[in-house]
Design an enzyme around this catalytic site. Structure first.
Site, PDB file in Angstrom:
ATOM      1  N   ASP A   1      29.023 -37.054 -90.705  1.00 29.83           N
ATOM      2  CA  ASP A   1      29.360 -38.467 -90.860  1.00 29.83           C
ATOM      3  C   ASP A   1      29.367 -38.725 -92.376  1.00 29.83           C
ATOM      4  OD1 ASP A   1      29.597 -41.273 -90.296  1.00 29.83           O
ATOM      5  OD2 ASP A   1      27.449 -41.466 -90.722  1.00 29.83           O
ATOM      6  N   LEU A   2      29.979 -39.803 -92.793  1.00 32.84           N
ATOM      7  CA  LEU A   2      30.040 -40.100 -94.240  1.00 32.84           C
ATOM      8  C   LEU A   2      29.025 -41.172 -94.666  1.00 32.84           C
ATOM      9  CD1 LEU A   2      31.583 -39.922 -97.045  1.00 32.84           C
ATOM     10  CD2 LEU A   2      32.966 -41.816 -96.196  1.00 32.84           C
TER      11      LEU A   2
ATOM     12  N   LYS B   1      33.356 -44.336 -82.427  1.00 26.08           N
ATOM     13  CA  LYS B   1      31.983 -44.076 -81.990  1.00 26.08           C
ATOM     14  C   LYS B   1      31.445 -45.327 -81.297  1.00 26.08           C
ATOM     15  CE  LYS B   1      31.477 -41.291 -86.140  1.00 26.08           C
ATOM     16  NZ  LYS B   1      30.859 -41.124 -87.468  1.00 26.08           N
TER      17      LYS B   1
ATOM     18  N   ASP C   1      23.692 -40.671 -89.029  1.00 26.02           N
ATOM     19  CA  ASP C   1      22.575 -41.587 -89.330  1.00 26.02           C
ATOM     20  C   ASP C   1      22.582 -42.794 -88.392  1.00 26.02           C
ATOM     21  OD1 ASP C   1      24.897 -42.788 -90.435  1.00 26.02           O
ATOM     22  OD2 ASP C   1      23.604 -44.086 -91.646  1.00 26.02           O
TER      23      ASP C   1
HETATM   24  C1  BG6 Z   1      31.524 -46.240 -90.472  1.00 23.66           C
HETATM   25  C2  BG6 Z   1      30.469 -47.209 -90.969  1.00 23.66           C
HETATM   26  O1  BG6 Z   1      31.360 -45.013 -91.106  1.00 23.66           O
HETATM   27  O2  BG6 Z   1      32.831 -46.732 -90.767  1.00 23.66           O
HETATM   28  C3  BG6 Z   1      30.717 -48.597 -90.405  1.00 23.66           C
HETATM   29  O3  BG6 Z   1      29.198 -46.748 -90.563  1.00 23.66           O
HETATM   30  C4  BG6 Z   1      32.135 -49.040 -90.728  1.00 23.66           C
HETATM   31  O4  BG6 Z   1      29.780 -49.489 -90.958  1.00 23.66           O
HETATM   32  C5  BG6 Z   1      33.125 -47.997 -90.188  1.00 23.66           C
HETATM   33  O5  BG6 Z   1      32.413 -50.303 -90.133  1.00 23.66           O
HETATM   34  C6  BG6 Z   1      34.576 -48.357 -90.494  1.00 23.66           C
HETATM   35  O6  BG6 Z   1      34.774 -48.291 -91.867  1.00 23.66           O
HETATM   36  P1  BG6 Z   1      35.981 -48.908 -92.681  1.00 23.66           P
HETATM   37  O7  BG6 Z   1      35.708 -48.424 -94.084  1.00 23.66           O
HETATM   38  O8  BG6 Z   1      37.247 -48.326 -92.108  1.00 23.66           O
HETATM   39  O9  BG6 Z   1      35.946 -50.383 -92.536  1.00 23.66           O
HETATM   40 MG    MG Z   2      26.881 -43.442 -90.838  1.00 19.40          MG
END
Ligand code: BG6
Ligand code: MG
Length: 215
Positions: free
Chosen positions: A8-9, A146, A171
């Site tokens: 995960d990032l 997810k 996480d």
């Molecule tokens: C996930 C985060 O990695 O990405 C979330 O944990 C976030 O909080 C989701 O909403 C989507 O991300 P983004 O950058 O496309 O809005």
């Molecule tokens: Mg995460």
């Protein structure tokens, strides 16, 4: 036998989870909705639009906006988020992560990124770690985010591995559920997985190798 790791990032490779919270809290406040850190746990790993829906529901405002208005609100949050992450650099990689990526490479373990974030490619670039990744899941192409397993199933496909040949690192509770749904072993960073570490500093190649063998 361990052949790959899908990371995960946000909250695993870099601490952007706090920036997501900051941007959502600001938008929620404008809408007269208050969100706290505890509520934010439910947003971790969840897609942009699903996060907005959860916040609106939390404030009993789920029926107050059209689809177009919701799109505009999600874009507003993302514009704020992009402003917050503008100055992220290599120094924002969480402790131990780059060493781990190096060790995985040295041991011929394939590496993928399994993030729900559409900002993920930009962040990897800013952190200067794109070259470690054999495959990056494109969140734009994923139908179910997810806790559905789709992101990790796509990650396995991208690495050409079977579920038992790879482990996932997450996480967020939604992420652990997604890893399990894909049939993989989950390592939880500050969240309950099959194997748990309390911070990325503890996330060594040895821990990952043992996790893949023990379960
Ligand atoms: C996930 C985060 O990695 O990405 C979330 O944990 C976030 O909080 C989701 O909403 C989507 O991300 P983004 O950058 O496309 O809005
Ligand atoms: Mg995460």
């Amino acid at each position: 036998m361990l052949k790959g790791v899908i990371f995960d990032l946000d909250g695993v490779i870099t601490d952007t989870a706090g920036y997501h919270f900051q941007a959502w809290a600001a938008l929620a406040k404008e809408l007269g909705i208050e969100i706290d850190e505890e509520f934010n746990e439910k947003l971790k790993g969840v897609s942009r639009m699903e996060s907005l829906e959860a916040i609106l529901k939390h404030g009993n405002r789920e029926n107050d906006f059209t689809k177009e208005e919701k799109e505009a609100l999600a874009t507003k949050k993302n514009d704020h988020y992009k402003e917050l992450i503008k100055n992220i650099t290599k120094k924002d990689i969480l402790p131990g992560i780059e060493k781990l990526l190096q060790e995985l490479k040295e041991n011929n373990i394939k590496i993928a990124l399994g993030s729900a974030s559409k900002n993920a490619p930009v962040i990897l670039k800013q952190l200067e770690i794109e070259e470690y990744f054999d495959y990056v899941v494109d969140a734009n192409q994923i139908k179910n985010s997810k806790p559905a397993p789709d992101i990790f199933i796509d990650g396995l496909k991208g690495l050409e591995l079977k579920p038992e040949e790879a482990v996932g690192v997450e996480d967020a509770e939604a992420g652990i559920e997604a890893i399990h749904g894909a049939g993989m072993i989950a390592i939880g960073v500050g969240v309950k997985g099959d194997v748990n570490v309390s911070s990325t500093e503890e996330l060594t190649y040895d821990v990952i190798l043992r996790a893949s063998q023990a379960c």
